[in-house]
Motif scaffolding. Structure first.
Motif, mmCIF file in Angstrom:
data_model
loop_
_atom_site.group_PDB
_atom_site.id
_atom_site.type_symbol
_atom_site.label_atom_id
_atom_site.label_comp_id
_atom_site.label_asym_id
_atom_site.label_seq_id
_atom_site.Cartn_x
_atom_site.Cartn_y
_atom_site.Cartn_z
ATOM 1 N N ILE A 188 -0.578 -2.891 4.923
ATOM 2 C CA ILE A 188 -0.007 -1.778 4.160
ATOM 3 C C ILE A 188 0.523 -2.333 2.846
ATOM 4 O O ILE A 188 1.221 -3.352 2.833
ATOM 5 C CB ILE A 188 1.142 -1.101 4.941
ATOM 6 C CG1 ILE A 188 0.633 -0.557 6.278
ATOM 7 C CG2 ILE A 188 1.770 0.018 4.117
ATOM 8 C CD1 ILE A 188 1.742 -0.050 7.190
ATOM 9 N N ILE B 107 2.873 -1.314 -0.436
ATOM 10 C CA ILE B 107 3.887 -0.348 -0.858
ATOM 11 C C ILE B 107 4.049 -0.463 -2.361
ATOM 12 O O ILE B 107 4.262 -1.547 -2.896
ATOM 13 C CB ILE B 107 5.227 -0.616 -0.153
ATOM 14 C CG1 ILE B 107 5.034 -0.541 1.364
ATOM 15 C CG2 ILE B 107 6.289 0.374 -0.616
ATOM 16 C CD1 ILE B 107 6.256 -0.921 2.154
ATOM 17 N N TRP C 174 -3.898 0.811 4.029
ATOM 18 C CA TRP C 174 -3.128 1.960 3.559
ATOM 19 C C TRP C 174 -2.284 1.572 2.351
ATOM 20 O O TRP C 174 -1.860 0.423 2.214
ATOM 21 C CB TRP C 174 -2.167 2.467 4.653
ATOM 22 C CG TRP C 174 -2.836 2.987 5.883
ATOM 23 C CD1 TRP C 174 -3.535 4.151 6.010
ATOM 24 C CD2 TRP C 174 -2.844 2.365 7.174
ATOM 25 N NE1 TRP C 174 -3.994 4.290 7.306
ATOM 26 C CE2 TRP C 174 -3.584 3.202 8.039
ATOM 27 C CE3 TRP C 174 -2.313 1.183 7.681
ATOM 28 C CZ2 TRP C 174 -3.794 2.901 9.382
ATOM 29 C CZ3 TRP C 174 -2.518 0.869 9.011
ATOM 30 C CH2 TRP C 174 -3.250 1.720 9.844
ATOM 31 N N VAL D 106 1.309 3.018 0.601
ATOM 32 C CA VAL D 106 2.448 3.928 0.758
ATOM 33 C C VAL D 106 3.114 4.092 -0.601
ATOM 34 O O VAL D 106 3.562 3.113 -1.203
ATOM 35 C CB VAL D 106 3.464 3.385 1.781
ATOM 36 C CG1 VAL D 106 4.716 4.268 1.807
ATOM 37 C CG2 VAL D 106 2.835 3.322 3.170
ATOM 38 N N SER E 269 6.167 6.326 -2.675
ATOM 39 C CA SER E 269 7.401 7.024 -2.307
ATOM 40 C C SER E 269 8.013 7.717 -3.511
ATOM 41 O O SER E 269 7.857 7.281 -4.653
ATOM 42 C CB SER E 269 8.414 6.047 -1.695
ATOM 43 O OG SER E 269 8.733 5.023 -2.618
ATOM 44 N N LEU F 271 7.285 10.137 1.509
ATOM 45 C CA LEU F 271 6.349 9.018 1.591
ATOM 46 C C LEU F 271 4.942 9.563 1.706
ATOM 47 O O LEU F 271 4.682 10.474 2.504
ATOM 48 C CB LEU F 271 6.650 8.133 2.811
ATOM 49 C CG LEU F 271 8.042 7.515 2.898
ATOM 50 C CD1 LEU F 271 8.130 6.610 4.125
ATOM 51 C CD2 LEU F 271 8.382 6.724 1.652
ATOM 52 N N LEU G 10 1.115 8.457 2.595
ATOM 53 C CA LEU G 10 0.276 7.428 3.209
ATOM 54 C C LEU G 10 -1.174 7.725 2.837
ATOM 55 O O LEU G 10 -1.706 8.777 3.182
ATOM 56 C CB LEU G 10 0.448 7.453 4.724
ATOM 57 C CG LEU G 10 -0.346 6.416 5.521
ATOM 58 C CD1 LEU G 10 0.192 5.008 5.254
ATOM 59 C CD2 LEU G 10 -0.297 6.721 7.020
ATOM 60 N N THR H 201 10.273 7.068 7.020
ATOM 61 C CA THR H 201 9.514 5.926 7.522
ATOM 62 C C THR H 201 9.265 6.063 9.021
ATOM 63 O O THR H 201 8.183 5.700 9.523
ATOM 64 C CB THR H 201 10.276 4.617 7.234
ATOM 65 O OG1 THR H 201 10.531 4.518 5.838
ATOM 66 C CG2 THR H 201 9.463 3.409 7.670
ATOM 67 N N LEU I 256 6.324 8.263 9.509
ATOM 68 C CA LEU I 256 5.102 7.539 9.158
ATOM 69 C C LEU I 256 4.687 6.612 10.302
ATOM 70 O O LEU I 256 3.512 6.552 10.691
ATOM 71 C CB LEU I 256 5.334 6.750 7.872
ATOM 72 C CG LEU I 256 4.156 5.996 7.241
ATOM 73 C CD1 LEU I 256 4.393 5.833 5.739
ATOM 74 C CD2 LEU I 256 3.982 4.611 7.852
#
Length: 765
Positions: free
Chosen positions: A148, A150, A214, A216, A218, A231, A233, A258, A261
Motif C-alpha cells: 500500500i 499512502i 493500492w 490510499v 486522504s 480515505l 482506496l 482506517t 478500510l
C-alpha cells in the motif's frame, strides 16, 4: 517564507558585491557556524525557490564551488517606505515537500583506489533509507501483491493543521502496519511528490515507480462539529472505494476511517479503531517535520512534548533519529545507548529493533564497522518472525556495509542480496536502489568494473524518477570511475556531463566537489586540459580542502598528471611530494601510492635518478607493510621503470612481465593498458621491435579510444616502417589528442623497411 530563508536572502543581497562563505552565511542565519551542510543547503534551496530561482538557472543565487554563495540578480535599492498589509491572512499553502537531496544525509567514503588512478568507489550511508545501488532500464520492483502506498493528505483547515499533510501519512501507515499490512516507506512517495505535486500526476508517478497494489489518498476536513476524514482506496485501473471517519479529534477520525478500510481488506481493525494515544499526535507532527528535514521544527516539537510523555521509548527514539538525520552521530549514539539501557526487548520488540538497527547505522557512520555488524545482527534476531520487511532490509543492508568495511566482501554481498529481497517485499524502491549502489561499490572494490558499472547505471535509472540528487551524484560519479577503469573515456565524459545538471541541487558540499573532480578527470582523459585545469584549480582553492585529505590528494594528482604531460615535472613534483607523509592512514593507501608514482615519474623526467631510486625504495618498504594485493601490478611497474633507467634490462623485463601477469589476472583494462604502454614504449626505445610487437598488440583493442595506447601504436608502426599503417594510427591519435601535442618525431613519415631481425643497440643486452 520562514525567518531563516528570509535572513539568508537578506544577507546575500546586503553583501551582493562579493561571494559569501558558507560559515559566514551560517553565522548570519543561525548565529553560529557549526551547522550541518544539509541544513544550509535546505535553506538555500528554499531561498532560491522563494526568489523564483533554481539550482539549474542560478539567476539569483549562484553557487561558488568549494566556498559558498553569491547574490547575482540585478538589484535596485528603493528608499521609499512601504506600508505593510494589516492583519495578513494565514497562509493556507501545504507544507512543502523536500527534494530527495535533503531527505537522506550523505557521507561519501572512498573504499578503494583502483590502479588506473584516483578512482575511488563511493558508497552511500543514509538515515532511515540506508546504503544501496541499481541498473540500465530499471527493473520494476515487483511488490508482494499487497503493498500500500499512502500519498500526502489534502488538509482543509487553518495553517496550524498543515502538519497533517505529511504527518497523516505516517499516522495511517502506522495503523495499517499494526494490522499486518505492508506499507511502502513514506520517503519513496515524498520524493515522487516533489516532481509531481498534482494528486493525479502523483498517483500516476507512484504507480509507475513503486507498483503498489493500492494507493490510499486522504482528505482531512475541519468542520464545526469536529473532523471528517475520508480515505480513498484505489487499485490501478479499478474503482475507487471511500471510507469516512468523523470525530472531535483528527487522529480519532483517521483511526475510524482506517478501521473501515482494513475491514474491507479483511484485516483486523480493532487497533486502528481504538482511541488515539495522547503521544500519537506529537509523533505524527515530529514525523512530518523529519520527512521534510525541518529539523529545527522537529527539535522544537520534542522540547514541547508534555513532561509526562518524554520518557516514552517511541519519543526518545525520535530524538535519536533527529540527531542522526542532522549528522550529529555522537549525540545519536549516546541517545540510543541510553534508550536501550532501559528498554527490555520484550517491552516493545519493534521499537527495540528500530533502536538497535539505527544504532548500527550510526556505528557505520562513525567507522565502527565491527560494532555495526554486531548491532545489525542483533536487530535481525529481534525482527525474526515479525512482518517488518522494510526494517529487515535496512538491517541487512547496514550489516552488509559494515562487513564490506571489514574486508569481508562475500558476506557483504550475501547480506545485500537478502536486503534486496526484503526491500522488494516492502515495495521500497529507493531502498533497493541504495542496495544496487553498494553492490556496485563492492564490485568495484573487487576490481570488477563492468559489473560495477551495470549496478551504477541501474541505480541512476531508479533514482531519476525520485529526483534523488545526492544519490544520483553517487551513481553518476561512480559511473565515471567505472568507465575510466574500463578505458572508456567518452562514456566517462558523458556520465560526468549528466552529473553537472545536479550542481546547485546538492545540499552537501562534498557531493558537489565529487561531481567536480570526476568531471575534471573525465575531461583530462580526453585531452580537454584547459577546462579540466580550471575545475581542478577551483577545487584546490576550496577553503576546507586541508580538512579533506583524500580530495586534496586526488586534485593534486590530477593536476600533476596534466603538468607532467605538459612537460612541467617540477610543477608536478611540487604538487604531490608534500602529500606523501600526510597520507599515512590506511584509507588513503591508494592516494599515497599514486603520489609516489607521480613523484618518481617527475624525478625521472628531471634526470634526478638517485632521488627517484630513494623514493622507489621507500615505496617498496611501505608497500611491504601495506600488504595490498591490488597494488601488485603498479608496484612491479615502478620496479621495472627503475631497472630500465639503470640499464638493467633483464631485471626490467622480469618486472614488466610480472606487472603484465598481475594486471591480466585482475582483468581491469586500465591496469593492463598502463603496463603494456610502459613496457612497449621501453622496448621500442631500446630498438627491440620484435619483442615490442606482442606487447603493443595487447593495446590494439584500446587504441581506438585511449590516446596513450594510440601513441604506442604510432610508435610501433613507425619503427616497423609500415607507412600506411603508421598514417592510419597517426590520424587516430590526432583524433583522440584533444589539447595534447603529438610527439614531433612521430609525425615524420617512416622510411623503407629494412628486412631482417630487429636487434637492440650494441652493448644494451
Amino acid at each position: 517564507m520562514s525567518p531563516r530563508v528570509f535572513d539568508c536572502i537578506a544577507y546575500l543581497i546586503e553583501h551582493r558585491d562579493r561571494a559569501v562563505g558558507r560559515d559566514e552565511l551560517m553565522a548570519s542565519v543561525w548565529g553560529r557556524a557549526d551547522i550541518a551542510d544539509t541544513q544550509l543547503g535546505q535553506v538555500v534551496l528554499r531561498a532560491r525557490r522563494a526568489a523564483g530561482d533554481s539550482g539549474d538557472a542560478q539567476l539569483a543565487i549562484r553557487t561558488v564551488v568549494g566556498f559558498g554563495y553569491r547574490w547575482v540578480a540585478e538589484t535596485v535599492e528603493d528608499d521609499t517606505d512601504a506600508a505593510l498589509p494589516a492583519d495578513p491572512a494565514p497562509d493556507p499553502a501545504p507544507v512543502p515537500v523536500a527534494p530527495a537531496a535533503r531527505r537522506v544525509p550523505l557521507i561519501v567514503l572512498a573504499l578503494l583506489l583502483v590502479a588506473a588512478g584516483a578512482l575511488g568507489w563511493t558508497v552511500h550511508n543514509g538515515r532511515q533509507a540506508d546504503p544501496t545501488p541499481v541498473a540500465a532500464a530499471p527493473a520494476p520492483v515487483v511488490a508482494t501483491g499487497r503493498t500500500i502506498a499512502i500519498t500526502p493528505a489534502r488538509v482543509d483547515a487553518t495553517a496550524e493543521w498543515d502538519w497533517l499533510r505529511l504527518g497523516a501519512m505516517e499516522l495511517i501507515a502506522g495503523r495499517l502496519r499494526g494490522a499486518g499490512q505492508i506499507v511502502i516507506p513514506s520517503e519513496n512517495v515524498i520524493a515522487l511528490a516533489q516532481a509531481a505535486p498534482d494528486p493525479r500526476a502523483l498517483a500516476d508517478a507512484v504507480h509507475a515507480a513503486l507498483h503498489p497494489r493500492w494507493i490510499v489518498a486522504s482528505t482531512f476536513l475541519k468542520a464545526d462539529a469536529g473532523w471528517i476524514v475520508r480515505l480513498q482506496l484505489r487499485a490501478h485501473g479499478h474503482e475507487t472505494r471511500e471510507f469516512q471517519g468523523q470525530a472531535d479529534d483528527a487522529i480519532r477520525a483517521a483511526g475510524l476511517a482506517t478501521a473501515q478500510l482494513l475491514a474491507t481488506l479483511g484485516a483486523p481493525a480493532d487497533a486502528a479503531a481504538a482511541p488515539p494515544d495522547a503521544l500519537e499526535e506529537w509523533l505524527s507532527r515530529i514525523d512530518a517535520a523529519v520527512l521534510v528535514e525541518d529539523l529545527d521544527s522537529a527539535r522544537q516539537l520534542l522540547r514541547n512534548v508534555p513532561e509526562a510523555m518524554r520518557t516514552r521509548p517511541a519519543l526518545r527514539l525520535r530524538q535519536a533519529e533527529v540527531d542522526f538525520t542532522a549528522g550529529q552521530n555522537e549525540a545519536a549514539a549516546a541517545a540510543l545507548q541510553d534508550l536501550l539501557d532501559g528498554l527490555p526487548a520484550e517491552s516493545d520488540v519493534l521499537v527495540h529493533a528500530r533502536a538497535v538497527a539505527l544504532t548500527a547505522a550510526v556505528q557505520v557512520r562513525l567507522g565502527r564497522a565491527a560494532e555495526a555488524e554486531h548491532s545489525a545482527t542483533k536487530a535481525l534476531a529481534l525482527l525474526e518472525g515479525h512482518d517488518a520487511p522494510a526494517l529487515i532490509g535496512k538491517s541487512f543492508m547496514r550489516r552488509g556495509v559494515a562487513r564490506a568495511r571489514l574486508g569481508r566482501a562475500d558476506e557483504a554481498l550475501a547480506d545485500l542480496a537478502q536486503a534486496r529481497i526484503a526491500l522488494q517485499l516492502a515495495g521500497d524502491t529507493l531502498g533497493i536502489a541504495l542496495v544496487e549502489l553498494n553492490e556496485g561499490a563492492l564490485s568495484g572494490i573487487r576490481n570488477q568494473p563492468a559489473e560495477a558499472l551495470a549496478s551504477f547505471v541501474r541505480a541512476e535509472a531508479h533514482f531519476r524518477p525520485f529526483g534523488a540528487s545526492s544519490e544520483l551524484a553517487i551513481a553518476l560519479t561512480n559511473q565515471v570511475v567505472a568507465h575510466r577503469a574500463l578505458l572508456q573515456p567518452d562514456q566517462a565524459l558523458a556520465a560526468s556531463e549528466r552529473s553537472l545538471a545536479l550542481l546547485g541541487h546538492l545540499a552537501n558540499v562534498e557531493s558537489t566537489q565529487l561531481v567536480e573532480v570526476r568531471r575534471a578527470q573525465a575531461l583530462a582523459d580526453v585531452g580537454q586540459w584547459r577546462e579540466a585545469e580550471a575545475r581542478l584549480d577551483s577545487l584546490a582553492r576550496a577553503p576546507d580542502l586541508e580538512q579533506q585529505l583524500e580530495l586534496a590528494a586526488t586534485v593534486a594528482n590530477e593536476r600533476a598528471r596534466i603538468a607532467l604531460a605538459r612537460g612541467q615535472p617540477e610543477v608536478a613534483l611540487g604538487l604531490v611530494q608534500p602529500l606523501i607523509e600526510r597520507l599515512t592512514a590506511r584509507e588513503f593507501a591508494g592516494n599515497r601510492l599514486e603520489c609516489w608514482e607521480t613523484v618518481i615519474r617527475a624525478l625521472h623526467a628531471l634526470d634526478r635518478d638517485a632521488e627517484a631510486a630513494t623514493a622507489a625504495t621507500a615505496l617498496a618498504e611501505w608497500a611491504r607493510h601495506a600488504d595490498d594485493r591490488s597494488f601488485t601490478a603498479r608496484l612491479r611497474l615502478v620496479e621495472a621503470g627503475q631497472a630500465e633507467r639503470a640499464g638493467r634490462f633483464d631485471e626490467a623485463d622480469d618486472r614488466y612481465g610480472a606487472a603484465l601477469a598481475a594486471a591480466g589476472q585482475e582483468g581491469v583494462p586500465a591496469d593492463i593498458a598502463q603496463v603494456a604502454i610502459a613496457y612497449a614504449t621501453a622496448l621500442l626505445a631500446r630498438g627491440d621491435i620484435t619483442r615490442a610487437v606482442p606487447v603493443a598488440g595487447r593495446l590494439d583493442r584500446y587504441a581506438s579510444r585511449s590516446y596513450d595506447a594510440a601513441v604506442v601504436q604510432v610508435r610501433l608502426y613507425r619503427a616497423l616502417r609500415q607507412a600506411e599503417a603508421w598514417r592510419r594510427a597517426l590520424d587516430n591519435a590526432r583524433a583522440l589528442a584533444g589539447e595534447r601535442p603529438i610527439p614531433a618525431d612521430l609525425a615524420i613519415e617512416p622510411g623503407a623497411l629494412v628486412i631482417g631481425p630487429a636487434l637492440p643497440p650494441a652493448g644494451q643486452r
